[in-house]
Design a protein around this motif. Structure first.
Motif, PDB file in Angstrom:
ATOM      1  N   SER A 182       0.852  -1.197   0.000  1.00  0.00           N
ATOM      2  CA  SER A 182       0.000   0.000   0.000  1.00  0.00           C
ATOM      3  C   SER A 182       0.890   1.250   0.000  1.00  0.00           C
ATOM      4  CB  SER A 182      -0.916  -0.009   1.232  1.00  0.00           C
ATOM      5  OG  SER A 182      -1.479   1.265   1.447  1.00  0.00           O
ATOM      6  N   ASP A 184       0.082   4.395  -0.196  1.00  0.00           N
ATOM      7  CA  ASP A 184      -0.413   5.425   0.734  1.00  0.00           C
ATOM      8  C   ASP A 184       0.154   5.176   2.130  1.00  0.00           C
ATOM      9  OD1 ASP A 184      -3.356   6.257  -0.808  1.00  0.00           O
ATOM     10  OD2 ASP A 184      -2.506   4.282  -1.164  1.00  0.00           O
ATOM     11  N   GLY A 237       2.012   4.058  -7.391  1.00  0.00           N
ATOM     12  CA  GLY A 237       0.840   3.328  -6.909  1.00  0.00           C
ATOM     13  C   GLY A 237      -0.256   3.618  -7.910  1.00  0.00           C
ATOM     14  N   ASN A 238      -1.277   4.354  -7.462  1.00  0.00           N
ATOM     15  CA  ASN A 238      -2.264   4.831  -8.427  1.00  0.00           C
ATOM     16  C   ASN A 238      -2.404   6.346  -8.281  1.00  0.00           C
ATOM     17  OD1 ASN A 238      -4.054   5.379  -6.290  1.00  0.00           O
ATOM     18  ND2 ASN A 238      -5.084   3.412  -6.490  1.00  0.00           N
ATOM     19  N   TYR A 240      -4.437   8.146  -6.781  1.00  0.00           N
ATOM     20  CA  TYR A 240      -4.820   8.673  -5.459  1.00  0.00           C
ATOM     21  C   TYR A 240      -3.727   8.530  -4.402  1.00  0.00           C
ATOM     22  CZ  TYR A 240      -9.107   8.770  -7.989  1.00  0.00           C
ATOM     23  OH  TYR A 240     -10.030   9.027  -8.966  1.00  0.00           O
ATOM     24  N   SER A 241      -2.719   7.699  -4.685  1.00  0.00           N
ATOM     25  CA  SER A 241      -1.628   7.587  -3.710  1.00  0.00           C
ATOM     26  C   SER A 241      -0.438   8.466  -4.108  1.00  0.00           C
ATOM     27  CB  SER A 241      -1.177   6.124  -3.578  1.00  0.00           C
ATOM     28  OG  SER A 241      -0.879   5.576  -4.843  1.00  0.00           O
ATOM     29  N   GLU A 407      -8.677  -7.128 -11.765  1.00  0.00           N
ATOM     30  CA  GLU A 407      -7.793  -6.162 -11.110  1.00  0.00           C
ATOM     31  C   GLU A 407      -8.596  -5.289 -10.148  1.00  0.00           C
ATOM     32  OE1 GLU A 407      -4.464  -5.717 -11.410  1.00  0.00           O
ATOM     33  OE2 GLU A 407      -4.497  -7.566 -12.608  1.00  0.00           O
ATOM     34  N   SER A 410      -9.500   1.376  -8.539  1.00  0.00           N
ATOM     35  CA  SER A 410      -8.899   2.370  -7.649  1.00  0.00           C
ATOM     36  C   SER A 410      -9.895   3.423  -7.169  1.00  0.00           C
ATOM     37  CB  SER A 410      -7.703   3.029  -8.324  1.00  0.00           C
ATOM     38  OG  SER A 410      -8.090   3.564  -9.548  1.00  0.00           O
ATOM     39  N   GLN A 411     -11.180   3.102  -7.224  1.00  0.00           N
ATOM     40  CA  GLN A 411     -12.182   4.001  -6.663  1.00  0.00           C
ATOM     41  C   GLN A 411     -13.211   3.207  -5.878  1.00  0.00           C
ATOM     42  OE1 GLN A 411     -13.111   5.794 -10.508  1.00  0.00           O
ATOM     43  NE2 GLN A 411     -12.991   7.778  -9.516  1.00  0.00           N
ATOM     44  N   TYR A 416     -16.934   4.789  -8.857  1.00  0.00           N
ATOM     45  CA  TYR A 416     -16.508   3.971  -9.982  1.00  0.00           C
ATOM     46  C   TYR A 416     -17.627   3.874 -11.019  1.00  0.00           C
ATOM     47  CZ  TYR A 416     -14.689   0.241 -12.801  1.00  0.00           C
ATOM     48  OH  TYR A 416     -14.246  -0.489 -13.868  1.00  0.00           O
TER      49      TYR A 416
END
Ligand code: CBY
Length: 465
Positions: A182, A184, A237-238, A240-241, A407, A410-411, A416
């Motif tokens: 993770s 974050d 990460g994605n 948001y991170s 997968e 990421s929301q 989403y």
């Protein structure tokens, strides 16, 4: 030996400061400030920003030096509502409230928040107690534990270096969810450990050179893990991170080589994503903004970060224009499956632009028994807590995972947006318990073979697997 370690570290810090200045070229340049408007607009006009969401927004805006009359109102709100229910808050929520109230205040005002800091000390201790042994689980998670440590460190709260040494080992399973590191969590831990390191070096806390060495090693290893999650487009990460990962990399430049991270590329990708509306949630906007302005949560105590005042960012913020609802919506069809030893399947028709939660609600209308679910509101929107009465369990580290084409998405369910032909699937605890990760992947392939490729899944994921 101790003196040597201090000397080394002092040199490193000087280097850090120098490198940090070099790194500031990565900040959004003045000409590009207008590209941040969507973020500011989302935060300032977030009518529903309450509680923890408001604390996130307040912390972010204050860190970058924005004063606004709405912000003052927000400040009052956070103070009045959150401080009152202090004891109901989780440890990380309380930490965030303290950070947001403190950001940009005169040091004498901090006295007012002293009781909050001792409350946080207690909550942090409860987290540690819950872990029992070094490989146990906290009450919440390591992201919050790191927020706690960061806040205690910044506000001279008490914490034990030995506990930090025992629990913050980068190999600890709590840095991972579903086998995935993770970012974050790792980033927040790097910020916390950096604060601890700085306090040791300023001799604010007494310790020996060995503890320092541990903290250095942990930081180095976490920074490596963060960088290994760097994607081709520069995101870490994605999307948001990435903001928090950037903060972690800002404060630890002597733990990686310059050629390991192209900060400008990351920044450019984030700016592009902003223009495409990726940060339309107040919390998402709040977590990305500080890094874009070269700030980190370690600057909270740095009063000068607010000195620039309102003129610093010349923002023109317009009320968002409400989107006119289309009179005749286009409908799309989505497959939805719940798997609890046996499979419950339905096809749901929803208007184009619907989110995951809309699909779940439609499915529930069709068959209440098979598709009933519960959720709670979080600062990131609705969060699924149970399906068919099967609850997530923090102590077992189980949760309902949302996947698309095998997968994880990421929301959350409230954001989403689903697409025509997607498939949502739920799997139960016991179903997964019977399998290991390998056979789970085979299951995914089996389902793909039946022609349901590129579909969204919903899985109760056993984090310990
Ligand atoms: N904040 C917290 O305690 C949350 C910390 C966090 C690491 C957080 C991401 C990062 C952040 N910046 O806030 C986090 N998620 C955690 C710890 C968790 C776990 C929460 C439960 C626990 N044990 O404390 C858990 C269960 C592993 C989890 N997140 C689940 C999920 C999925 C939710 C599905 C559901 N049941 O509704 C989901 C949707 C992943 C999935 N595919 O199933 C998920 N998280 C996502 C996508 C996210 C991101 C949200 C992005 C967005 N736009 O909505 C996230 C930012 C976040 C919130 N999770 Co979690 C991570 C990311 O993608 N970068 C402290 C408090 C004070 O606020």
């Amino acid at each position: 030996k101790l003196e040597e370690t201090f000397k080394d570290l002092n040199e490193n810090t000087k280097k850090t400061e120098k490198d940090h200045q070099l790194c500031t070229i990565c900040e959004v340049s003045k000409e590009n400030y207008s590209r941040l408007n969507p973020l500011l607009s989302t935060m300032i006009h977030s009518k529903y920003a309450r509680g923890i969401q408001a604390a996130n927004v307040l912390l972010s805006l204050r860190l970058v030096g924005i004063q606004d009359k709405n912000l003052e109102q927000l400040f009052q709100e956070v103070r009045d509502s959150e401080v009152k229910k202090g004891s109901d808050l989780t440890s990380g929520q309380l930490a965030l409230v303290i950070l947001s109230l403190r950001a940009c205040q005169n040091s004498d005002e901090s006295v007012t928040y002293f009781p909050l800091v001792s409350q946080l000390e207690e909550k942090f201790q409860k987290e540690i107690e819950n872990m029992g042994v070094p490989d146990g689980n906290p009450l919440t998670n390591y992201y919050q534990l790191s927020l706690d440590l960061l806040t205690l460190c910044l506000f001279n709260g008490s914490y034990s270096i030995t506990e930090v040494k025992n629990y913050f080992t980068p190999e600890n399973k709590n840095f991972y969810f579903g086998g995935q590191f993770s970012v974050d969590t790792g980033a927040m831990a790097v910020l916390a450990l950096t604060c601890v390191k700085r306090s040791i070096m300023n001799r604010q806390i007494q310790t020996n050179g060995e503890d320092l060495q541990y903290i250095n090693n942990y930081t180095e290893s976490l920074v490596k893990k963060i960088l290994s999650e760097k994607k081709g487009n520069g995101l870490i990460g994605n999307i948001y991170s990435t903001g928090e990962a950037m903060q972690a990399l800002f404060v630890s430049p002597n733990y990686y080589n310059k050629n390991e991270w192209n900060c400008q590329q990351t920044l450019d990708t984030v700016l592009k994503e902003i223009s495409q509306g990726a940060f339309d949630m107040p919390t998402a906007a709040a977590q990305i903004l500080p890094a874009l302005m070269g700030k980190t949560y370690l600057d909270v105590n740095n009063v000068s970060s607010c000195a620039s005042g309102p003129g610093h960012l010349n923002i023109s913020i317009h009320e968002p224009i409400p989107v006119e609802p289309t009179i005749s919506p286009t409908w799309i069809s989505v497959n939805y499956t719940v798997q609890i030893n046996e499979t419950f399947f339905t096809e749901v028709t929803v208007p184009k632009g619907s989110v995951f939660l809309d699909v779940m609600e439609e499915a529930q209308k069709i068959n209440q028994t098979a598709f009933r679910f519960t959720f709670v509101e979080s600062s990131w929107g609705p969060y699924i807590t149970s399906v068919q009465g099967l609850e997530e369990n923090h102590n077992d580290r189980t949760y309902w995972q949302l996947l698309s084409g095998g997968e994880p998405v990421s929301q959350g369910v409230g954001n989403y947006v689903v697409h025509n032909g997607e498939n949502l699937e739920l799997m139960t605890d016991s179903f997964i318990r019977a399998k290991n990760e390998k056979s789970q992947r085979e299951t995914a392939r089996d389902v793909d073979r039946t022609g349901e490729i590129g579909m969204a899944w919903f899985t109760l994921y056993l984090l310990n697997l």
